[in-house]
Design an enzyme around this catalytic site. Structure first.
Site, PDB file in Angstrom:
ATOM      1  N   ASP A 126       1.842 -15.755  -2.643  1.00  0.00           N
ATOM      2  CA  ASP A 126       1.796 -14.469  -3.341  1.00  0.00           C
ATOM      3  C   ASP A 126       2.229 -13.326  -2.425  1.00  0.00           C
ATOM      4  O   ASP A 126       2.002 -13.377  -1.219  1.00  0.00           O
ATOM      5  CB  ASP A 126       0.361 -14.236  -3.856  1.00  0.00           C
ATOM      6  CG  ASP A 126       0.319 -13.228  -4.983  1.00  0.00           C
ATOM      7  OD1 ASP A 126       1.388 -12.838  -5.490  1.00  0.00           O
ATOM      8  OD2 ASP A 126      -0.791 -12.814  -5.362  1.00  0.00           O
TER       9      ASP A 126
ATOM     10  N   TRP B 181       6.234  -7.319  -0.719  1.00  0.00           N
ATOM     11  CA  TRP B 181       7.035  -7.370   0.515  1.00  0.00           C
ATOM     12  C   TRP B 181       8.339  -6.599   0.304  1.00  0.00           C
ATOM     13  O   TRP B 181       8.753  -5.796   1.150  1.00  0.00           O
ATOM     14  CB  TRP B 181       7.327  -8.832   0.869  1.00  0.00           C
ATOM     15  CG  TRP B 181       8.076  -9.025   2.148  1.00  0.00           C
ATOM     16  CD1 TRP B 181       7.551  -9.236   3.388  1.00  0.00           C
ATOM     17  CD2 TRP B 181       9.508  -9.032   2.306  1.00  0.00           C
ATOM     18  NE1 TRP B 181       8.552  -9.367   4.311  1.00  0.00           N
ATOM     19  CE2 TRP B 181       9.770  -9.243   3.675  1.00  0.00           C
ATOM     20  CE3 TRP B 181      10.595  -8.883   1.436  1.00  0.00           C
ATOM     21  CZ2 TRP B 181      11.057  -9.315   4.196  1.00  0.00           C
ATOM     22  CZ3 TRP B 181      11.883  -8.941   1.954  1.00  0.00           C
ATOM     23  CH2 TRP B 181      12.101  -9.161   3.327  1.00  0.00           C
TER      24      TRP B 181
ATOM     25  N   ASN C   4       3.460 -16.353 -15.573  1.00  0.00           N
ATOM     26  CA  ASN C   4       4.626 -15.638 -15.021  1.00  0.00           C
ATOM     27  C   ASN C   4       5.769 -15.529 -16.036  1.00  0.00           C
ATOM     28  O   ASN C   4       6.673 -14.701 -15.877  1.00  0.00           O
ATOM     29  CB  ASN C   4       5.142 -16.311 -13.739  1.00  0.00           C
ATOM     30  CG  ASN C   4       4.232 -16.155 -12.537  1.00  0.00           C
ATOM     31  OD1 ASN C   4       4.195 -17.013 -11.658  1.00  0.00           O
ATOM     32  ND2 ASN C   4       3.478 -15.068 -12.473  1.00  0.00           N
TER      33      ASN C   4
HETATM   34  C1  IPE Z   1       0.066 -16.601  -8.859  1.00  0.00           C
HETATM   35  O1  IPE Z   1       0.532 -15.369  -8.455  1.00  0.00           O
HETATM   36  C2  IPE Z   1       1.211 -17.474  -9.258  1.00  0.00           C
HETATM   37  C3  IPE Z   1       2.108 -17.857  -8.184  1.00  0.00           C
HETATM   38  C4  IPE Z   1       1.934 -17.641  -6.910  1.00  0.00           C
HETATM   39  C5  IPE Z   1       3.268 -18.590  -8.617  1.00  0.00           C
HETATM   40  P1  IPE Z   1       0.559 -14.124  -9.459  1.00  0.00           P
HETATM   41  O2  IPE Z   1       1.082 -12.983  -8.683  1.00  0.00           O
HETATM   42  O3  IPE Z   1       1.270 -14.480 -10.714  1.00  0.00           O
HETATM   43  O4  IPE Z   1      -0.987 -13.953  -9.794  1.00  0.00           O
HETATM   44  P2  IPE Z   1      -1.790 -12.706 -10.356  1.00  0.00           P
HETATM   45  O5  IPE Z   1      -1.126 -12.297 -11.629  1.00  0.00           O
HETATM   46  O6  IPE Z   1      -1.742 -11.621  -9.333  1.00  0.00           O
HETATM   47  O7  IPE Z   1      -3.185 -13.206 -10.562  1.00  0.00           O
HETATM   48  C1  IPE Z   2       4.635 -14.543  -5.804  1.00  0.00           C
HETATM   49  O1  IPE Z   2       4.928 -13.221  -5.480  1.00  0.00           O
HETATM   50  C2  IPE Z   2       5.789 -15.254  -6.428  1.00  0.00           C
HETATM   51  C3  IPE Z   2       5.628 -15.541  -7.873  1.00  0.00           C
HETATM   52  C4  IPE Z   2       4.554 -15.305  -8.588  1.00  0.00           C
HETATM   53  C5  IPE Z   2       6.776 -16.114  -8.545  1.00  0.00           C
HETATM   54  P1  IPE Z   2       4.786 -12.072  -6.560  1.00  0.00           P
HETATM   55  O2  IPE Z   2       6.070 -11.925  -7.298  1.00  0.00           O
HETATM   56  O3  IPE Z   2       3.581 -12.297  -7.410  1.00  0.00           O
HETATM   57  O4  IPE Z   2       4.554 -10.825  -5.604  1.00  0.00           O
HETATM   58  P2  IPE Z   2       3.568  -9.609  -5.847  1.00  0.00           P
HETATM   59  O5  IPE Z   2       2.199 -10.165  -6.124  1.00  0.00           O
HETATM   60  O6  IPE Z   2       4.093  -8.835  -7.021  1.00  0.00           O
HETATM   61  O7  IPE Z   2       3.622  -8.838  -4.562  1.00  0.00           O
HETATM   62 MG    MG Z   3       1.634 -11.761  -7.251  1.00  0.00          MG
END
Ligand code: IPE
Ligand code: IPE
Ligand code: MG
Length: 258
Positions: free
Chosen positions: A28, A33, A76
């Site tokens: 995550d 980043w 997602n």
């Molecule tokens: C969890 O991250 C899913 C993955 C790392 C693929 P998210 O960024 O989707 O989770 P939430 O929404 O913050 O709980």
């Molecule tokens: C995790 O990073 C990757 C996926 C969930 C695909 P995020 O895209 O959730 O990154 P943040 O949480 O928005 O920083």
């Molecule tokens: Mg995330």
């Protein structure tokens, strides 16, 4: 650390018998980043892929046998369409470029989640890599794609019920060993350690049943910055834990516990 214990290879610095067999990563923080650098979220995902390759390599080097990566959750799907489609393209490119590595290093690829939702070209490249690596047994890389634990359970319950209706399984209360064979993780050991980056303290629908006795490690590092040193720290923390599985400390041989 007992003097007699041998360390896992290539200097993880941790006794071999204290290295978890299976580590699952909730990767995550890619978006944050990128945002912190004034970049598009996609740049964060791109850098996240680089981290994936380095973490997988280091994990296997440190003696971990199975690595699971939470790459895309069922939830997602609700992100903006451009981000979802960019992630699917990135997945296809990653699998294509990574397959030679998997073959060279004899790493078995497994996927958990509902692939039927994926764009056909992405799903096909994943299926091809899974089938070309299925006979490797030393190291397993599990990728959670369009995965959520609740979706997994619902799919497992319906396949289980179909087997009962067809007479291939007895009716009545199932035992865990039989039921768990219907989960996506059939044949994969439960994660010993679950690592989540980016400071979020939640599971986000990841491996809810398989995590029954997992240890958890949370760190603030954003996934693209997750380094070999961060991995070492997670492993060192895990090595200091006492896992009890419902027993008393004395039963598991810790003389200090009561
Ligand atoms: C969890 O991250 C899913 C993955 C790392 C693929 P998210 O960024 O989707 O989770 P939430 O929404 O913050 O709980
Ligand atoms: C995790 O990073 C990757 C996926 C969930 C695909 P995020 O895209 O959730 O990154 P943040 O949480 O928005 O920083
Ligand atoms: Mg995330």
């Amino acid at each position: 650390m007992p003097e007699t214990s041998t360390t896992a290879d290539f200097s993880s610095g941790i006794a071999a018998d204290r290295v978890p067999a299976h580590v699952a990563f909730i990767m995550d923080g890619n978006g944050r980043w990128a945002k912190a650098r004034g970049l598009n979220r996609f740049e964060g995902h791109l850098r996240g892929v680089k981290t994936v390759m380095q973490v997988v390599e280091n994990s296997f080097r440190f003696g971990i046998k199975t690595v699971t990566l939470y790459a895309f959750s069922t939830e997602n799907q609700t992100r903006p369409a451009e981000e979802v489609s960019a992630l699917m393209k990135l997945l296809k490119t990653f699998i294509g470029e990574y397959l030679p590595e998997l073959l060279k290093n004899q790493i078995r690829l497994r996927v958990i989640g509902d692939l039927s939702w994926l764009p056909e070209d992405a799903a096909n490249s994943v299926r091809e890599a899974v089938s070309k690596t299925e006979n490797f047994s030393g190291h397993t890389l599990v990728v959670a794609l369009n995965y959520s634990a609740r979706d997994e359970v619902l799919r497992a319950v319906s396949s289980y019920a179909e087997a009962v209706a067809a007479g291939t399984l007895p009716s009545g209360k199932p035992d865990w060993a039989t039921f768990s064979r219907y989960l996506d993780t059939d044949g994969i050991s439960d994660p010993d350690l679950i690592v989540r980056t980016s400071g979020e303290l939640r599971l986000s629908n990841f491996l809810l049943l398989q995590a029954a006795y997992s240890e958890f490690y949370f760190c603030d590092t954003l996934w693209p910055d997750f380094s070999e040193n961060d991995l070492r720290k997670a492993l060192a923390d895990y090595a200091s834990r006492e896992r009890r599985f419902g027993k008393t400390g004395e039963q598991i041989g810790n003389k200090k516990s009561v």
